[in-house]
Design an enzyme around this catalytic site. Structure first.
Site, mmCIF file in Angstrom:
data_model
loop_
_atom_site.group_PDB
_atom_site.id
_atom_site.type_symbol
_atom_site.label_atom_id
_atom_site.label_comp_id
_atom_site.label_asym_id
_atom_site.label_seq_id
_atom_site.Cartn_x
_atom_site.Cartn_y
_atom_site.Cartn_z
ATOM 1 N N ILE A 176 0.779 -1.067 -0.055
ATOM 2 C CA ILE A 176 0.064 -0.057 0.106
ATOM 3 C C ILE A 176 0.888 1.393 -0.118
ATOM 4 O O ILE A 176 0.317 2.408 -0.016
ATOM 5 C CB ILE A 176 -1.060 0.075 1.262
ATOM 6 C CG1 ILE A 176 -0.235 -0.443 2.249
ATOM 7 C CG2 ILE A 176 -2.072 -0.995 1.073
ATOM 8 C CD1 ILE A 176 -1.176 -0.089 3.745
ATOM 9 N N GLY A 198 11.692 5.321 0.624
ATOM 10 C CA GLY A 198 12.995 5.139 0.586
ATOM 11 C C GLY A 198 13.598 3.629 1.306
ATOM 12 O O GLY A 198 14.531 2.941 1.085
ATOM 13 N N PHE A 199 12.897 3.488 2.407
ATOM 14 C CA PHE A 199 13.127 2.363 3.315
ATOM 15 C C PHE A 199 12.637 1.062 2.859
ATOM 16 O O PHE A 199 13.085 0.291 3.329
ATOM 17 C CB PHE A 199 12.370 2.801 4.843
ATOM 18 C CG PHE A 199 10.997 2.849 4.427
ATOM 19 C CD1 PHE A 199 10.242 1.792 4.428
ATOM 20 C CD2 PHE A 199 10.440 4.027 4.228
ATOM 21 C CE1 PHE A 199 8.882 1.848 4.104
ATOM 22 C CE2 PHE A 199 9.011 4.053 3.648
ATOM 23 C CZ PHE A 199 8.190 2.900 3.806
ATOM 24 N N VAL A 225 5.324 -0.954 2.283
ATOM 25 C CA VAL A 225 4.397 -0.913 3.456
ATOM 26 C C VAL A 225 3.203 -1.887 2.935
ATOM 27 O O VAL A 225 2.926 -1.917 1.799
ATOM 28 C CB VAL A 225 3.889 0.520 3.860
ATOM 29 C CG1 VAL A 225 2.823 0.226 5.024
ATOM 30 C CG2 VAL A 225 5.116 1.294 4.176
ATOM 31 N N ASP A 248 9.430 16.136 10.380
ATOM 32 C CA ASP A 248 8.963 15.595 8.927
ATOM 33 C C ASP A 248 7.330 15.749 8.669
ATOM 34 O O ASP A 248 6.683 14.679 8.239
ATOM 35 C CB ASP A 248 9.556 14.269 8.591
ATOM 36 C CG ASP A 248 9.556 14.080 7.019
ATOM 37 O OD1 ASP A 248 9.287 15.114 6.407
ATOM 38 O OD2 ASP A 248 9.759 12.994 6.611
#
Ligand SMILES: *[C@@H]1O[C@H](CO)[C@@H](O)[C@H](O)[C@H]1NC(C)=O
Ligand SMILES: *[C@@H]1O[C@H](CO)[C@@H](O)[C@H](O)[C@H]1NC(C)=O
Ligand SMILES: *[C@@H]1O[C@H](CO)[C@@H](O)[C@H](O)[C@H]1NC(C)=O
Ligand SMILES: *[C@@H]1O[C@H](CO)[C@@H](O)[C@H](O)[C@H]1NC(C)=O
Ligand SMILES: *[C@@H]1O[C@H](CO)[C@@H](O)[C@H](O)[C@H]1NC(C)=O
Ligand SMILES: *[C@@H]1O[C@H](CO)[C@@H](O)[C@H](O)[C@H]1NC(C)=O
Ligand SMILES: *[C@@H]1O[C@H](CO)[C@@H](O)[C@H](O)[C@H]1NC(C)=O
Ligand SMILES: *[C@@H]1O[C@H](CO)[C@@H](O)[C@H](O)[C@H]1NC(C)=O
Ligand SMILES: *[C@@H]1O[C@H](CO)[C@@H](O)[C@H](O)[C@H]1NC(C)=O
Ligand SMILES: *[C@@H]1O[C@H](CO)[C@@H](O)[C@H](O)[C@H]1NC(C)=O
Length: 857
Positions: free
Chosen positions: A531, A535-536, A539, A649
């Site tokens: 979904i 960058g990580f 999800v 952020d």
């Protein structure tokens, strides 16, 4: 950390029905005493709740041996200056003497605010406190305790056995093991109380006589309810806190409040002073779905000191059902069945009738595991009408040991917290980057402190003031593509090392999932479940425990993003429970995988409901309410804890929406704890997202909570104009929304750029207030920007102006009480622009090389 190594026994000990409570009013009026002392204070005064505190001098055995002092700094989270801003300091053993009744039990409450008093450093203070033959505290460091629990002040609450002599001495003694040590105290309460701890038999094991012991209150919670101030208690001046910070894992259940037509009727064996009506009128239940309820335990976890016996008191009052065998449940204490088949109507005979049950448990010393677990589960075997459980209040008391001792060790601040503080204090901007660590609300290990944190007080006061809506929605969120918050494989090599950097509190509150569970819940990380991407890594939408929907954020194995961000998020989120913050359910660290599990947010991000999507448009009122929710979440981060937490952020993709459109702030991987004491900023390498970045933070690389306010200003304009913070395809002067909106606002043509869907639907008064608020958030200098509390106030006002443009009259007092620091700010308009893709995560050099159009100011 091995969570299973806890050995204990747990036994039911007294039954509510035959509780021999001595009613205080039974003894003569002169027997009861109430001393409420503000120490080292020559005049005394009232506290925030209106309780009167008096000077302490006349109770001191030898006043000459002590110093009275005033704290040099007032932490913003102190509820009031009295009694915390003044202290009495002892450099040698000193005693307070009270003349009391030999018949009554006594509350003894000690208030400590570790701060700088004259030239004394609170870290040098180690001392013991004894009273009535009991050791209450030993080698106690208020400053270490406060640091570990991230509280500004500490309250220790004891119930002492009646002093036979009719005198109570409270003795403070600096520790001989530390050079230059001293003792201090800010406030003392000595108040008569009825013997609410009757003698009782411990079924099945040995006899335990609570009446023959002194106790320390570890936790006192109004489950499913709100903070109850001392003067709103039912006569025993206790403070009750919200239970939500102690809930374990994903399952919060639901909160409910008795209908107004239900009256709480105390039976004769449960006097009203056992707990106030407000405790019994509110409750937490498991939820409406029997299938889900069968599959989980409604669980609370508490940090306690090992080698002590605890009494866990459950307060119950059924106000939703009225028949036997409608709601029947099992009660577990430390994973042992304390009570099978609890049926409140069977016990109380009627709805609206309070009952309470006490269970005793001994917590053995098993390293790292000083926890007390309390869990409820429907008694399926009884075949009740509803598979559900209910709890209204919970108290946990520690009994003195056989040496008359109640003192435990000082809690240990989590390594991350200590490192974060070191960074804050000593590091240069460069080196601070190495320590991407954040304490946040990280708490230390053994939380021997009473009652919750300041966090709770403030959060739940606010909740009381502004958030009467009550029940927690259980919809949760996916974390959509956002900046880095995961981990690299470099430092984690397997299950055994997992979470070694997490504080035990965080590890306890946060569930540990296996990789197998993660694979199972996401169809083996199937692409169809994705979904969001960032960058990580990705999800996923997933399922745990059979049916609980979750969002699963999995680090990309090749991601270079730090293990610290992963840990930061766990430390932060495991302790932060707030209606407007995304909730972390747990994590998985296995086979080099680092996975975070969050509640699922059905409606995704705010951004996807504003533009560039086919989702239905949000109405203006919905947008306002979402902004208000997000502002509340941020306000809580900034002021709810001793350590200001700066999100760093804030953007529309980090504001998520649950199925009821409640806004939740997410993604704490970059968060920092903020300035403390005399420092006014955190030096750091610039991180964040373009389009939202505070220009002052650019220039000075100094982070304050006002950087979040700036970013939030951009969010406000985004909600109003429904366009991205940066849109490089537009003419130059329009690329940056912040710039463009400010220019339009200055020229008075803002209406021309608002979302066409909103035209005609915003009252002029509301638009003016909203735009003015957003504009102030974008002030060039942090000092000129409003606080998040201010922003919240103004948005609430804007909402009123939308609903009743003429008669808008906000309850100013109500809001003021909520927002303690209101800095009305000057209006200052300036421009700033930064152009780049707005979802990137940046380091300083990138920031400057990407800055296309740094206009003069
Ligand atoms: C209770 O069980 C849970 C797992 O179900 C475990 O993590 C925890 O450590 C246990 N608590 C105690 C006090 O044994
Ligand atoms: C006590 O309760 C009353 C009514 O619920 C409320 O108005 C008042 O603010 C409370 N007082 C404090 C100090 O919380
Ligand atoms: C207070 O004492 C602690 C520990 O001794 C030390 O680290 C800290 O720097 C001291 N603070 C000040 C302001 O002297
Ligand atoms: C209390 O302290 C005073 C002076 O230190 C002493 O004379 C007295 O005996 C003490 N009383 C008790 C009950 O310990
Ligand atoms: C206290 O200081 C003395 C000398 O200054 C030193 O010899 C002693 O070891 C110190 N004690 C402690 C507990 O640090
Ligand atoms: C209270 O009112 C609700 C509806 O408003 C009703 O369903 C409920 O039965 C009432 N309870 C009592 C105790 O009268
Ligand atoms: C608990 O008691 C055991 C045995 O008496 C002792 O070895 C241990 O150090 C104690 N633990 C604590 C935390 O006091
Ligand atoms: C609930 O807790 C008890 C005691 O720890 C445990 O035996 C049981 O398996 C748990 N049930 C669920 C569904 O987690
Ligand atoms: C607490 O202290 C009292 C008096 O010293 C003692 O009689 C009692 O047994 C102690 N309680 C426990 C649980 O050991
Ligand atoms: C006192 O507490 C400090 C800090 O928690 C600890 O380092 C020290 O070992 C303790 N001293 C004694 C004598 O227990």
């Amino acid at each position: 950390m091995n969570l299973d190594s806890h050995v204990l026994f747990c036994l039911v000990f007294f039954s509510f029905v035959v509780n021999p409570v001595h009613v205080l009013s039974g003894s003569s009026e002169s027997d009861s005493v109430s001393f409420i002392l503000s120490c080292g204070d020559s005049s005394g005064g009232a506290d925030a709740d209106g309780r009167k505190w008096v000077p302490d001098t006349k109770f001191l055995a030898s006043p000459g041996k002590s110093i009275s002092a005033t704290a040099q700094l007032q932490d913003p989270s102190l509820p009031s200056p009295v009694p915390y801003m003044s202290a009495r300091i002892f450099t040698s053993e000193s005693t307070y003497q009270f003349s009391v009744s030999p018949k009554n039990r006594l509350w003894v409450r000690l208030h400590f605010y570790p701060s700088f008093y004259s030239a004394l450093n609170a870290s040098d203070s180690f001392f013991s406190v004894t009273a009535g033959g009991f050791t209450l505290l030993n080698n106690f460091s208020a400053s270490t305790t406060a640091q570990a629990l991230t509280q500004a002040y500490i309250i220790k609450d004891f119930s002492l056995m009646p002093p036979e002599s009719g005198h109570l001495n409270i003795t403070f003694k600096p520790s001989p093991n530390h050079n230059g040590s001293y003792a201090f105290i800010n406030g003392i309460e000595v108040i008569s109380m009825p013997d609410i701890f009757g003698s009782a038999t411990m079924v099945g094991y040995s006899d335990l006589d609570a009446a023959g012991s002194s106790l320390q209150t570890m936790y006192r919670l109004n489950v499913g309810g709100q903070y109850i101030a001392a003067n709103n208690d039912s006569g025993l001046s206790r403070t009750w806190y919200d239970d939500s910070p102690y809930l374990y894992g994903a399952a919060f259940g639901v909160t409910s409040e008795a209908d107004s037509n239900v009256t709480i009727q105390y039976p004769s064996h449960v006097p009203e002073y056992i707990a106030p009506v407000d405790v019994y009128r509110t409750a937490r239940t498991m939820g409406p779905d029997p299938k889900i309820n069968q599959n989980y335990n409604l669980t609370w976890v508490f940090q306690v000191d090992a080698n002590f016996t605890y009494i866990v008191r459950f307060h119950f009052c059924e106000f939703l059902l009225s028949k036997i065998n409608q709601r029947v449940f099992d009660i577990y204490v430390n994973n042992q069945t304390a009570q099978p088949a609890a049926d409140l109507i069977a016990w109380a005979e009627s709805e609206g009738v309070p009952v309470y049950k006490d269970f005793a448990v001994f917590v053995k010393d098993e390293p790292g595991d000083e926890q007390l677990w309390v869990a409820l589960h429907p008694s399926v075997s009884m075949k009740p009408e509803f598979y559900d459980a209910i709890l209204n209040g919970l108290e946990i008391f520690k009994l003195n040991d056989s040496n008359g001792n109640l003192a435990g060790p000082n809690p240990v601040p989590s390594p991350m917290l200590v490192k974060a503080e070191e960074t804050r204090n000593f590091a240069s901007p460069e080196s601070s980057d190495n320590a991407q660590v954040i304490g946040g609300i990280a708490g230390g290990a053994a939380g021997l402190v009473v009652v919750v944190a300041v966090v709770a007080v403030i959060a739940f006061r606010r909740k009381k003031m502004l958030d009467r809506s009550g029940s927690r929605t259980s919809g949760w969120l996916p974390v959509h593509g956002s900046s880095g918050t995961t981990a690299s494989k470099s430092t984690i090599s397997g299950k055994s090392t997992a979470s070694s950097h997490l504080s035990s509190m965080a590890a306890a509150l946060c569930r540990h999932f296996t990789l197998a569970e993660m694979r199972h819940g996401t169809k083996n990380f199937d692409e169809s479940q994705v979904i969001g991407v960032g960058g990580f890594g990705k999800v996923y939408k997933g399922v745990v425990d059979g049916s609980t929907k979750v969002a699963i954020k999995r680090s990309n194995p090749s991601s270079e993003q730090g293990v610290h961000e992963f840990q930061t998020e766990i430390e932060m989120l495991s302790k932060l429970r707030h209606r407007h913050l995304v909730s972390l359910i747990g994590y998985c660290e296995e086979d080099n995988e680092m996975i975070l599990v969050y509640d699922y947010m059905a409606n995704g991000t705010l951004r996807e409901h504003l533009y560039k999507s086919d989702k239905p448009q949000l109405s203006w009122k919905q947008r306002l309410e979402i902004c208000i929710g997000a502002a509340r979440g941020l306000h809580y981060l900034h002021t709810g804890a001793k350590y200001t937490i700066i999100h760093r952020d804030v953007k529309t993709t980090n504001i998520l929406l649950d199925e009821k459109w409640v806004a939740k702030v997410s993604d704490f991987g970059l968060s920092k704890t903020g300035p403390e004491l005399n420092q006014t900023h955190v030096s750091t390498v610039v991180k964040g997202s373009f389009g939202y970045l505070d220009p002052e933070y650019f220039r000075r690389q100094q982070l304050t909570e006002k950087s979040d306010v700036y970013s939030f200003g951009v969010v406000l304009f985004e909600a109003l104009c429904a366009r991205p913070a940066l849109n490089p395809s537009l003419p130059k002067e329009q690329v940056s929304l912040a710039d463009w909106a400010l220019q339009c606002q200055k020229k008075g043509i803002l209406e021309e750029i608002i979302d066409p869907h909103l035209k005609g639907n915003i009252t002029p008064e509301c638009l003016m207030k909203f735009a003015e608020t957003a504009e102030k958030c974008l002030s060039d200098h942090g000092l000129e920007r409003p606080s998040m509390g201010d922003v919240l106030w103004n948005l609430e006002f804007a909402l009123q102006l939308q609903e009743k443009p003429q008669g808008a009259k906000i309850d100013v007092e109500k809001v003021n009480a909520d927002i303690n620091a209101m800095h009305r700010s000057m209006l200052s308009i300036d421009e700033e622009s930064a152009v780049s893709e707005d979802t990137e995560d940046l380091s300083t050099s990138e920031v400057f090389s990407h800055m296309v159009n740094p206009k003069g100011r």
